[in-house]
Design a protein around this motif. Structure first.
Motif, PDB file in Angstrom:
ATOM      1  N   UNK A 180       0.826  -1.198   0.000  1.00 25.02           N
ATOM      2  CA  UNK A 180       0.000   0.000   0.000  1.00 25.02           C
ATOM      3  C   UNK A 180       0.868   1.259   0.000  1.00 25.02           C
ATOM      4  N   UNK A 181       0.851   2.033  -1.089  1.00 25.07           N
ATOM      5  CA  UNK A 181       1.696   3.222  -1.160  1.00 25.07           C
ATOM      6  C   UNK A 181       1.299   4.280  -0.128  1.00 25.07           C
ATOM      7  N   UNK A 182       2.298   4.867   0.496  1.00 22.32           N
ATOM      8  CA  UNK A 182       2.042   5.925   1.470  1.00 22.32           C
ATOM      9  C   UNK A 182       1.275   7.074   0.821  1.00 22.32           C
ATOM     10  N   UNK A 183       1.578   7.343  -0.453  1.00 24.36           N
ATOM     11  CA  UNK A 183       0.913   8.444  -1.155  1.00 24.36           C
ATOM     12  C   UNK A 183      -0.587   8.227  -1.264  1.00 24.36           C
ATOM     13  N   UNK A 184      -1.003   6.975  -1.371  1.00 26.46           N
ATOM     14  CA  UNK A 184      -2.437   6.688  -1.447  1.00 26.46           C
ATOM     15  C   UNK A 184      -3.118   7.057  -0.134  1.00 26.46           C
ATOM     16  N   UNK A 185      -2.491   6.678   0.985  1.00 23.97           N
ATOM     17  CA  UNK A 185      -3.063   7.018   2.293  1.00 23.97           C
ATOM     18  C   UNK A 185      -3.183   8.529   2.448  1.00 23.97           C
ATOM     19  N   UNK A 186      -2.164   9.255   2.035  1.00 22.21           N
ATOM     20  CA  UNK A 186      -2.187  10.714   2.153  1.00 22.21           C
ATOM     21  C   UNK A 186      -3.247  11.321   1.241  1.00 22.21           C
ATOM     22  N   UNK A 187      -3.349  10.787   0.012  1.00 23.08           N
ATOM     23  CA  UNK A 187      -4.348  11.300  -0.928  1.00 23.08           C
ATOM     24  C   UNK A 187      -5.766  11.038  -0.424  1.00 23.08           C
ATOM     25  N   UNK A 188      -5.987   9.872   0.165  1.00 17.49           N
ATOM     26  CA  UNK A 188      -7.313   9.547   0.678  1.00 17.49           C
ATOM     27  C   UNK A 188      -7.676  10.434   1.867  1.00 17.49           C
ATOM     28  N   UNK A 189      -6.706  10.714   2.720  1.00 19.14           N
ATOM     29  CA  UNK A 189      -6.969  11.633   3.834  1.00 19.14           C
ATOM     30  C   UNK A 189      -7.396  12.998   3.310  1.00 19.14           C
ATOM     31  N   UNK A 190      -6.705  13.477   2.270  1.00 20.17           N
ATOM     32  CA  UNK A 190      -7.035  14.779   1.688  1.00 20.17           C
ATOM     33  C   UNK A 190      -8.410  14.746   1.040  1.00 20.17           C
ATOM     34  N   UNK A 191      -8.732  13.633   0.363  1.00 18.50           N
ATOM     35  CA  UNK A 191     -10.031  13.513  -0.305  1.00 18.50           C
ATOM     36  C   UNK A 191     -11.169  13.521   0.710  1.00 18.50           C
ATOM     37  N   UNK A 192     -10.998  12.775   1.800  1.00 24.38           N
ATOM     38  CA  UNK A 192     -12.043  12.748   2.835  1.00 24.38           C
ATOM     39  C   UNK A 192     -12.205  14.117   3.483  1.00 24.38           C
ATOM     40  N   UNK A 193     -11.076  14.789   3.739  1.00 26.77           N
ATOM     41  CA  UNK A 193     -11.141  16.109   4.353  1.00 26.77           C
ATOM     42  C   UNK A 193     -11.854  17.109   3.445  1.00 26.77           C
ATOM     43  N   UNK A 194     -11.768  16.880   2.140  1.00 26.12           N
ATOM     44  CA  UNK A 194     -12.424  17.762   1.177  1.00 26.12           C
ATOM     45  C   UNK A 194     -13.893  17.418   0.973  1.00 26.12           C
ATOM     46  N   UNK A 195     -14.357  16.348   1.624  1.00 26.27           N
ATOM     47  CA  UNK A 195     -15.771  15.984   1.538  1.00 26.27           C
ATOM     48  C   UNK A 195     -16.103  14.904   0.527  1.00 26.27           C
ATOM     49  N   UNK A 196     -15.103  14.299  -0.112  1.00 23.12           N
ATOM     50  CA  UNK A 196     -15.374  13.241  -1.082  1.00 23.12           C
ATOM     51  C   UNK A 196     -15.732  11.941  -0.356  1.00 23.12           C
ATOM     52  N   UNK A 197     -16.735  11.253  -0.860  1.00 29.23           N
ATOM     53  CA  UNK A 197     -17.107   9.941  -0.323  1.00 29.23           C
ATOM     54  C   UNK A 197     -16.277   8.894  -1.060  1.00 29.23           C
TER      55      UNK A 197
END
Length: 270
Positions: A180-197
């Protein structure tokens, strides 16, 4: 084996150990605590705490339970053939499990509705999962008005996520496969914070990048060869695509229009 972990609140380190046991299910009953710690990339005391968190007196008791489960399950039905044939048979078994999971299509249908409603629709997949993301995005673009493929990491990834949100995106489809790439975890955190489901297609419910609010869809990878094979996750992605088509009222019209354009331009030989 997953049932062994159900109902327990595991720390990220413990989830890592659990995931290691799932991926190495055949050898797990015979691993020492030191060997398991090395494979999972954790300390030996972490393995002991993991066993206690599951309700066992220690790791030896957990290993005994794993051995009991292995005896109850019995030996795999087919050990014939060479390594390549056994790899195919292992993949077939993963597809059978996926078929059983899909007996209740509720979650797939919900995923299709969420993705159909997102305009634009960002599709994320890095490293090992990039091929699954590209394949989904290629076909989805034929029926969805705007699909944005995110298959490269780096500083631009966050910018592209921000742009999708600013354009009106409401959901994100993410393919996540080991490792699991670290970048994916970071991108998902940003997406959730932005309101994306987040709708996630991954190999295990124990994936370290998942969040309780995500719509998690799982299909196991096979580890019979030097590199994992992901036929089941790929097929799971296609079922999500089918559900999205069902949720798009003009999907068939878009497909017909594409076929007309393709014939006029002579895109295909058949």
């Amino acid at each position: 084996m997953l049932r062994l972990f159900e109902g327990h609140r595991l720390t990220p380190t413990q989830r890592r150990i659990a995931h290691c046991l799932v991926r190495r299910a055949e050898e797990a009953p015979f691993l020492s605590s030191v060997e398991l710690a090395e494979l999972a990339g954790v300390s030996q005391p972490s393995v002991t705490r993991f066993a206690v968190a599951l309700g066992f007196d220690g790791y030896p008791a957990l290993r005994r339970r794993l051995r009991e489960r292995a005896r109850e399950a019995g030996e795999p039905a087919d050990r014939r053939g060479n390594v390549y044939q056994r790899a195919v048979l292992a993949e077939i078994e993963q597809l059978r499990r996926l078929a059983a999971e899909l007996s209740d299509p509720t979650r797939i249908e919900e995923a299709g509705r969420r993705l159909a409603a997102s305009r634009p629709l960002p599709v994320l997949g890095l490293r090992a999962a990039a091929a699954e993301a590209r394949g989904f995005a290629y076909f989805a673009a034929k029926v969805h008005p705007e699909v944005r493929l995110l298959d490269e990491g780096g500083s631009m990834l966050a910018d592209r996520l921000d742009a999708a949100v600013a354009a009106g995106a409401s959901a994100l489809l993410c393919f996540v496969l080991p490792r699991y790439p670290r970048e994916v975890a970071e991108a998902l955190d940003a997406a959730r914070a932005a309101g994306l489901r987040v709708v996630m297609v991954t190999d295990s419910a124990l994936t370290p990048v998942a969040h309780s609010d995500d719509l998690l869809l799982t299909a196991p990878v096979s580890t019979a060869l030097s590199f994992d094979t992901a036929c089941a996750p790929t097929l799971l992605g296609r079922t999500v695509l089918e559900a999205m088509c069902d949720a798009l009222p003009d999907a068939q019209a878009r497909l017909d229009a594409f076929d007309t354009r393709a014939a006029a331009r002579g895109l295909f030989l058949d």
